[in-house]
Write a protein that holds these residues in place. Structure first.
Motif, PDB file in Angstrom:
ATOM      1  N   ILE A   7       0.854  -1.183   0.000  1.00 13.10           N
ATOM      2  CA  ILE A   7       0.000   0.000   0.000  1.00 13.10           C
ATOM      3  C   ILE A   7       0.891   1.234   0.000  1.00 13.10           C
ATOM      4  O   ILE A   7       1.739   1.393   0.881  1.00 13.10           O
ATOM      5  N   ASP A   9       0.701   5.321   0.124  1.00 11.95           N
ATOM      6  CA  ASP A   9      -0.132   6.502   0.342  1.00 11.95           C
ATOM      7  C   ASP A   9       0.616   7.409   1.316  1.00 11.95           C
ATOM      8  O   ASP A   9       1.140   6.938   2.327  1.00 11.95           O
ATOM      9  N   ARG A  15      -3.269   4.900   4.839  1.00 13.52           N
ATOM     10  CA  ARG A  15      -2.323   3.798   4.625  1.00 13.52           C
ATOM     11  C   ARG A  15      -2.522   2.688   5.656  1.00 13.52           C
ATOM     12  O   ARG A  15      -2.671   1.505   5.299  1.00 13.52           O
ATOM     13  N   MET A  18      -6.107   1.063   5.486  1.00 11.49           N
ATOM     14  CA  MET A  18      -6.240   0.082   4.408  1.00 11.49           C
ATOM     15  C   MET A  18      -5.532  -1.215   4.780  1.00 11.49           C
ATOM     16  O   MET A  18      -6.017  -2.315   4.473  1.00 11.49           O
ATOM     17  N   LYS A  19      -4.397  -1.104   5.451  1.00 15.80           N
ATOM     18  CA  LYS A  19      -3.683  -2.308   5.883  1.00 15.80           C
ATOM     19  C   LYS A  19      -4.543  -3.128   6.840  1.00 15.80           C
ATOM     20  O   LYS A  19      -4.633  -4.366   6.723  1.00 15.80           O
ATOM     21  N   VAL A  30      -0.422  -8.341   3.436  1.00 16.26           N
ATOM     22  CA  VAL A  30       0.083  -6.982   3.260  1.00 16.26           C
ATOM     23  C   VAL A  30       1.556  -6.983   3.636  1.00 16.26           C
ATOM     24  O   VAL A  30       1.921  -7.041   4.810  1.00 16.26           O
ATOM     25  N   THR A  33       3.745  -1.090   3.883  1.00 19.06           N
ATOM     26  CA  THR A  33       3.112   0.186   3.547  1.00 19.06           C
ATOM     27  C   THR A  33       4.230   1.197   3.331  1.00 19.06           C
ATOM     28  O   THR A  33       5.200   1.223   4.091  1.00 19.06           O
ATOM     29  N   LEU A  53      -1.139  -1.193  -4.424  1.00 17.02           N
ATOM     30  CA  LEU A  53      -2.199  -0.193  -4.285  1.00 17.02           C
ATOM     31  C   LEU A  53      -1.536   1.178  -4.173  1.00 17.02           C
ATOM     32  O   LEU A  53      -0.763   1.427  -3.242  1.00 17.02           O
ATOM     33  N   LYS A 104     -11.409   5.887  -2.944  1.00 19.17           N
ATOM     34  CA  LYS A 104     -10.985   5.606  -1.573  1.00 19.17           C
ATOM     35  C   LYS A 104     -12.153   5.320  -0.632  1.00 19.17           C
ATOM     36  O   LYS A 104     -11.956   4.707   0.416  1.00 19.17           O
TER      37      LYS A 104
END
Length: 213
Positions: A7, A9, A15, A18-19, A30, A33, A53, A104
């Motif tokens: 990820i 961001d 960030r 989303m994780k 995952v 990040t 992502l 998002k």
């Protein structure tokens, strides 16, 4: 086998949020990040990543630039996470190797499904994002034609252009003064020539020149 995801961001809240979301699904791992596109490219180059992502607006390297390098230099598939404020980047990202565009605020289950779809080789374009492209096309000048003109008749090209602008068969028939049935026949011909399945894919193909959905 789990789908390896990173990820990217610059917003730590998004960030890490989303994780947490993706980690609730057994099919995802995952791996990391990161804060910008350059870090995403470097990570994908050094590790086995299936899906990257990517936010669009990031320091050092934005998501469009990162998508191009990740798609061209690594085995990862870039998937953009965006807001409507980023709509000017949509076509650029797809043209540069992004395999899809997600908003998002998309529900977690739809994000999950989109990642899995991209992992299996498809392009994901939410209806809301595609509608935004169509809206911009209606307001602005005609897009540069991306398709191979030699494959289609002029009438087919006209119809593809109208589809890309979001017109229905009924609306197209009024524009071209031919019946809806004839429009449907032309669309069937276009689908046959391109190997595509439906009109949404025709719109994306017309805008990007890509058929690998």
């Amino acid at each position: 086998m789990k789908i390896n995801v990173i990820i990217a961001d610059d917003n730590s809240f998004i960030r890490e949020g989303m994780k947490i979301i993706l980690s609730t699904y057994d099919e995802f791992e995952v791996l990391a990040t990161v804060e910008d596109g350059r870090q995403a490219v470097d990570y994908c180059s050094a590790h086995h990543v299936d899906i990257a992502l990517l936010d669009v607006r990031m320091p050092n390297m934005n998501g469009v630039e990162a998508a191009k390098l990740i798609s061209g230099q690594t085995g990862a598939a870039p998937l953009i996470l965006t807001t409507f404020d980023d709509d000017e980047y949509i076509l650029a990202a797809i043209q540069n190797g992004a395999k899809g565009y997600l908003l998002k605020n998309t529900e977690p289950e739809r994000i999950r499904d989109a990642i899995k779809s991209v992992y299996h080789g498809h392009i994901v374009m939410q209806d809301a994002v595609l509608d935004k492209i169509k809206s911009n096309l209606k307001e602005n000048k005609e897009p540069e034609l991306k398709v191979d003109r030699s494959l289609f008749t002029e009438r087919e090209l006209d119809i593809m252009g109208f589809i890309a602008k979001g017109l229905s068969n009924k609306e197209i028939s009024k524009e071209l003064f031919i019946s809806e049935g004839t429009i449907a026949n032309y669309i069937s011909s276009i689908l046959g020539k391109t190997g595509l399945d439906h009109r949404t894919q025709i719109a994306i193909y017309y805008l990007t020149g890509k058929t690998n959905f």
